[in-house]
Design a protein around this motif. Structure first.
Motif, PDB file in Angstrom:
ATOM      1  N   TRP A  74       2.731   1.901  -3.336  1.00  0.00           N
ATOM      2  CA  TRP A  74       1.822   2.380  -4.382  1.00  0.00           C
ATOM      3  C   TRP A  74       1.339   3.801  -4.096  1.00  0.00           C
ATOM      4  N   ASP A  75       1.065   4.092  -2.837  1.00  0.00           N
ATOM      5  CA  ASP A  75       0.603   5.435  -2.495  1.00  0.00           C
ATOM      6  C   ASP A  75       1.670   6.473  -2.844  1.00  0.00           C
ATOM      7  N   HIS A 127       0.821  -1.214   0.000  1.00  0.00           N
ATOM      8  CA  HIS A 127       0.000   0.000   0.000  1.00  0.00           C
ATOM      9  C   HIS A 127       0.855   1.264   0.000  1.00  0.00           C
ATOM     10  N   ASN A 128       1.861   1.314   0.881  1.00  0.00           N
ATOM     11  CA  ASN A 128       2.686   2.522   1.002  1.00  0.00           C
ATOM     12  C   ASN A 128       3.510   2.789  -0.253  1.00  0.00           C
ATOM     13  N   ASP A 143      -8.535   8.006   1.364  1.00  0.00           N
ATOM     14  CA  ASP A 143      -7.591   6.929   1.634  1.00  0.00           C
ATOM     15  C   ASP A 143      -7.812   5.709   0.746  1.00  0.00           C
ATOM     16  N   TRP A 153       1.282   9.305  -5.745  1.00  0.00           N
ATOM     17  CA  TRP A 153       1.458  10.715  -5.388  1.00  0.00           C
ATOM     18  C   TRP A 153       2.492  11.371  -6.292  1.00  0.00           C
ATOM     19  N   LYS A 180      -7.464   5.945  -6.374  1.00  0.00           N
ATOM     20  CA  LYS A 180      -6.288   6.648  -6.898  1.00  0.00           C
ATOM     21  C   LYS A 180      -5.648   5.848  -8.024  1.00  0.00           C
ATOM     22  N   ARG A 181      -5.531   4.559  -7.792  1.00  0.00           N
ATOM     23  CA  ARG A 181      -4.889   3.696  -8.793  1.00  0.00           C
ATOM     24  C   ARG A 181      -5.748   3.593 -10.056  1.00  0.00           C
ATOM     25  N   LEU A 209      -6.887   3.716  -1.966  1.00  0.00           N
ATOM     26  CA  LEU A 209      -5.824   3.478  -2.928  1.00  0.00           C
ATOM     27  C   LEU A 209      -6.411   2.972  -4.246  1.00  0.00           C
ATOM     28  N   TYR A 226      -6.259  14.225  -1.982  1.00  0.00           N
ATOM     29  CA  TYR A 226      -5.342  13.091  -1.922  1.00  0.00           C
ATOM     30  C   TYR A 226      -5.172  12.546  -0.508  1.00  0.00           C
ATOM     31  N   CYS A 227      -4.916  13.406   0.435  1.00  0.00           N
ATOM     32  CA  CYS A 227      -4.628  12.945   1.794  1.00  0.00           C
ATOM     33  C   CYS A 227      -5.876  12.541   2.570  1.00  0.00           C
TER      34      CYS A 227
END
Length: 195
Positions: A94-95, A91-92, A133, A99, A138-139, A135, A129-130
């Motif tokens: 990809w995040d 997750h981190n 949450d 970003w 966003k993806r 993902l 964005y923040c």
């Protein structure tokens, strides 16, 4: 205060001028040195401003959260990270990757071949964005709109090492005469703590 360049996710030398003018105005208004707080690149700009001879007596304290030392290194790291799609499902990772790509696309949204609706969607993605949450959302946006864009770009000003140096405190810290409180997350992947 949000300086114009950073507000648009751009590196802009006028940001330093705006910051110095604000510090000077507060100093003249209150007739005493002021405290300055800065976060990330804004912290680096505050540190760079404090290195200027004209600011020496105007700043009493700097409180900085993850400031940059060398903006050229930050830009190189951002471009490198944005060019390597994560091979895991972490997750981190990809995040951070999303970003980096969305922020670079946001910087150049006026010249990328996207529809006005896609540009509006990019702006909304960045604004939220923040607080968003998801993902997956966003993806999905990245896969649908940005993946095939040529966002690994570099504007002319960004290829100029002297320009980056003008926005960095690197090599100038000995000229600071104020107290500095520096906080930095050891896991910061954009402005590396080693700086």
């Amino acid at each position: 205060v949000a300086v114009p360049g950073l507000k648009s996710l751009r590196f802009d030398s006028t940001d330093l001028t705006v910051l110095q003018d604000l510090i000077k105005e507060l100093y003249l208004t209150y007739k005493e040195p002021v405290g300055v707080m800065g976060f990330s690149l804004g912290g680096g700009y505050a540190l760079t401003a404090a290195c200027q001879e004209c600011m020496r007596d105007m700043i009493d304290l700097l409180i900085l959260f993850g400031p940059h030392y060398n903006l050229s290194d930050v830009w190189t790291g951002l471009r490198t990270r944005a060019s390597k799609e994560p091979q895991s499902h972490d997750h981190n990772e990809w995040d951070a990757y999303l970003w980096d790509n969305m922020s670079m696309a946001y910087r150049s949204r006026d010249v990328l071949p996207m529809s006005s609706g896609e540009k509006d969607e990019l702006v909304r993605q960045m604004e939220n964005y923040c607080i968003n949450d998801s993902l997956q959302n966003k993806r999905e946006f990245y896969e649908r709109v940005l993946k095939n864009q040529n966002i690994n770009f570099m504007e002319q000003q960004l290829s100029d090492k002297v320009y980056f140096e003008s926005l960095s405190p690197a090599g100038r810290l000995s000229s600071i005469s104020t107290r500095v409180c520096l906080l930095h997350d050891k896991n910061d992947q954009l402005v590396l703590p080693e700086q």
